[in-house]
Design a protein around this motif. Structure first.
Motif, short mmCIF file in Angstrom:
data_model
loop_
_atom_site.label_atom_id
_atom_site.label_comp_id
_atom_site.label_asym_id
_atom_site.label_seq_id
_atom_site.Cartn_x
_atom_site.Cartn_y
_atom_site.Cartn_z
N ARG A 135 53.83 40.79 41.29
CA ARG A 135 54.94 39.84 41.40
C ARG A 135 55.61 39.72 40.04
NH1 ARG A 135 50.53 35.91 44.25
NH2 ARG A 135 49.67 36.07 42.14
N PHE A 136 56.93 39.60 40.04
CA PHE A 136 57.69 39.54 38.80
C PHE A 136 58.62 38.32 38.82
CE2 PHE A 136 56.55 43.94 39.42
CZ PHE A 136 56.18 44.36 38.15
N CYS A 137 58.82 37.73 37.62
CA CYS A 137 59.80 36.66 37.47
C CYS A 137 60.76 37.02 36.34
CB CYS A 137 59.12 35.33 37.18
SG CYS A 137 58.51 34.50 38.65
N ASN A 138 62.03 36.71 36.55
CA ASN A 138 63.10 37.03 35.63
C ASN A 138 63.30 35.86 34.67
OD1 ASN A 138 65.60 37.49 34.39
ND2 ASN A 138 66.50 38.41 36.21
N THR A 139 62.75 35.98 33.45
CA THR A 139 62.82 34.86 32.50
C THR A 139 64.16 34.82 31.76
OG1 THR A 139 61.77 36.12 30.70
CG2 THR A 139 60.32 34.91 32.20
N ARG A 140 64.96 35.88 31.85
CA ARG A 140 66.33 35.81 31.33
C ARG A 140 67.16 34.90 32.22
NH1 ARG A 140 70.80 37.41 33.12
NH2 ARG A 140 69.93 38.90 34.61
N ARG A 141 67.11 35.14 33.52
CA ARG A 141 67.86 34.29 34.43
C ARG A 141 67.33 32.86 34.40
NH1 ARG A 141 69.47 36.38 40.37
NH2 ARG A 141 70.64 37.80 39.01
N ALA A 142 66.01 32.72 34.26
CA ALA A 142 65.44 31.37 34.17
C ALA A 142 65.96 30.64 32.94
CB ALA A 142 63.92 31.46 34.14
N TYR A 143 66.09 31.35 31.82
CA TYR A 143 66.65 30.72 30.61
C TYR A 143 68.09 30.30 30.85
CZ TYR A 143 68.65 30.12 26.00
OH TYR A 143 69.32 29.60 24.91
N GLU A 144 68.87 31.17 31.46
CA GLU A 144 70.29 30.87 31.67
C GLU A 144 70.49 29.67 32.58
OE1 GLU A 144 71.76 35.52 31.07
OE2 GLU A 144 71.66 34.64 33.08
N MET A 145 69.50 29.37 33.43
CA MET A 145 69.62 28.26 34.37
C MET A 145 68.87 27.01 33.91
SD MET A 145 69.66 30.26 38.05
CE MET A 145 70.20 28.78 38.91
N LEU A 146 68.37 27.00 32.67
CA LEU A 146 67.83 25.78 32.08
C LEU A 146 68.96 24.78 31.84
CD1 LEU A 146 65.41 27.05 29.28
CD2 LEU A 146 64.73 25.81 31.35
N ASP A 147 68.62 23.50 31.93
CA ASP A 147 69.64 22.52 31.56
C ASP A 147 69.83 22.55 30.04
OD1 ASP A 147 67.98 20.40 30.20
OD2 ASP A 147 67.06 20.30 32.18
N ASP A 148 70.99 22.11 29.59
CA ASP A 148 71.36 22.25 28.18
C ASP A 148 70.39 21.52 27.26
OD1 ASP A 148 73.51 23.81 28.83
OD2 ASP A 148 74.98 22.18 28.76
N SER A 149 69.86 20.38 27.69
CA SER A 149 68.95 19.63 26.83
C SER A 149 67.65 20.40 26.60
CB SER A 149 68.64 18.26 27.43
OG SER A 149 67.99 18.39 28.69
N LEU A 150 67.15 21.08 27.62
CA LEU A 150 65.91 21.85 27.46
C LEU A 150 66.18 23.12 26.65
CD1 LEU A 150 62.95 21.92 27.94
CD2 LEU A 150 63.34 22.84 30.23
N LYS A 151 67.35 23.73 26.86
CA LYS A 151 67.71 24.87 26.01
C LYS A 151 67.71 24.47 24.54
CE LYS A 151 70.63 27.79 28.96
NZ LYS A 151 72.01 28.26 29.19
N ALA A 152 68.30 23.32 24.25
CA ALA A 152 68.36 22.84 22.87
C ALA A 152 66.97 22.56 22.33
CB ALA A 152 69.24 21.60 22.79
N ARG A 153 66.09 22.08 23.20
CA ARG A 153 64.75 21.73 22.75
C ARG A 153 63.93 22.96 22.37
NH1 ARG A 153 60.12 18.39 26.10
NH2 ARG A 153 58.80 17.93 24.27
N ILE A 154 64.11 24.06 23.10
CA ILE A 154 63.30 25.25 22.78
C ILE A 154 63.99 26.16 21.77
CG2 ILE A 154 62.16 25.14 25.03
CD1 ILE A 154 63.76 27.61 25.86
N GLU A 155 65.26 25.94 21.51
CA GLU A 155 65.97 26.76 20.53
C GLU A 155 65.32 26.58 19.15
OE1 GLU A 155 68.41 29.58 19.17
OE2 GLU A 155 68.36 28.90 21.24
N GLY A 156 64.87 27.66 18.56
CA GLY A 156 64.22 27.61 17.26
C GLY A 156 62.75 27.25 17.31
#
Length: 282
Positions: A135-156
């Motif tokens: 089984r495979f999961c696409n973590t690029r697409r998962a990143y793109e569909m994160l809400d902006d606040s969580l993207k900001a939290r994991i950035e860096g």
């Protein structure tokens, strides 16, 4: 033969037909296959089971092989090829709780190295009558569909990757002293930029990622658990039902994989694998 590339699912994967992998790829075909790999992240080539030497030769079409960490898995005559057997040989080898089987945990190969393998090539050599899908999961697409606040939290943010972590329900294979010395804990970004496409993906290995740097354990676990729930959702997933001889090539920089380990006792499940060298995640 005419090259054809057909999507295997909406979220990732493509079947490649019309190539003679015993011959060098023509310039146009090579460009098309490389583009499909970067776009679809996983390619499936239909084949007959190959000798380790032939399998390695094909793998070299797509990158430079690197040695598997665990020496006992390396093929004696072709050490770049590792032989992977997941057969339940006795009833007691198959636990009631299949989460305890290490292969069942979502993971990306080699993240316990400072420079993990960019891609994995795997061929089926023996298959059980049921179960055993990868089984495979696409973590690029998962990143793109994160809400902006969580993207900001994991950035860096960076996380500790180790050969094992108590966060994973199944335990890793025992290493020799030499192998353990080669695999100290390493740090990787939680949001990784793909060096070939410039696109970001969540880079979290549930079997190996132990904690987020700078966070208390409870806060780190909560963040990682939230990412896990998001990126393993069905909308990001493709399950591959193997045919004997199938060769899969997948991108460890933006995919996770796991195995359906519910297959019959005594029925052989065996693959050969080559890891292709990558670059340090950034």
């Amino acid at each position: 033969m005419t090259l054809e590339i057909r999507p295997l699912s909406d979220t990732l994967g493509a079947e490649v037909t019309g190539l003679d992998l015993t011959q060098p790829l023509g310039e146009a075909d090579a460009a098309a296959v490389r583009e499909a790999f970067l776009d679809r992240h996983l390619l499936c080539f239909r084949s007959e089971p190959l000798s380790p030497a032939d399998f390695l030769r094909i793998a070299r079409l797509f990158g430079e092989p690197q040695l598997q960490l665990l020496r006992h898995r390396r093929h004696g005559e072709v050490p770049e090829v590792s032989m992977l057997e997941s057969t339940y040989k006795r009833p007691e080898d198959k636990p009631d709780d299949l989460a305890l089987v290490r292969l069942s945990g979502w993971h990306t190969d080699d993240s316990y190295f400072a420079t993990p393998a960019k891609a994995t090539m795997l061929q089926s050599l023996a298959l059980p009558s049921s179960g055993g899908e990868t089984r495979f999961c696409n973590t690029r697409r998962a990143y793109e569909m994160l809400d902006d606040s969580l993207k900001a939290r994991i950035e860096g943010a960076r996380a500790v990757h180790g050969y094992d972590t108590p966060r994973a329900p199944g335990r890793a294979e025992t290493r020799t002293a030499e192998e353990a010395a080669e695999t100290p804990d390493v740090l990787h970004p939680l949001a990784r930029t793909h060096e070939d496409t410039g696109r970001k993906a969540i880079y979290f290995n549930p079997n190996r990622t132990d904690r987020v740097v700078g966070l208390e354990r409870a806060e780190s676990d909560a963040l990682l658990d939230g990412l896990y729930s998001h990126m393993t959702a069905d909308r990001f997933r493709y399950d591959h039902s193997w045919r004997l001889g199938d060769i899969l090539l997948w991108d460890n920089r933006c995919l996770l994989h796991s195995v359906n380990t519910d297959f019959p006792v005594g029925e052989e499940r065996r693959h050969q694998r080559v890891l292709l060298k990558g670059t340090k995640p950034v």
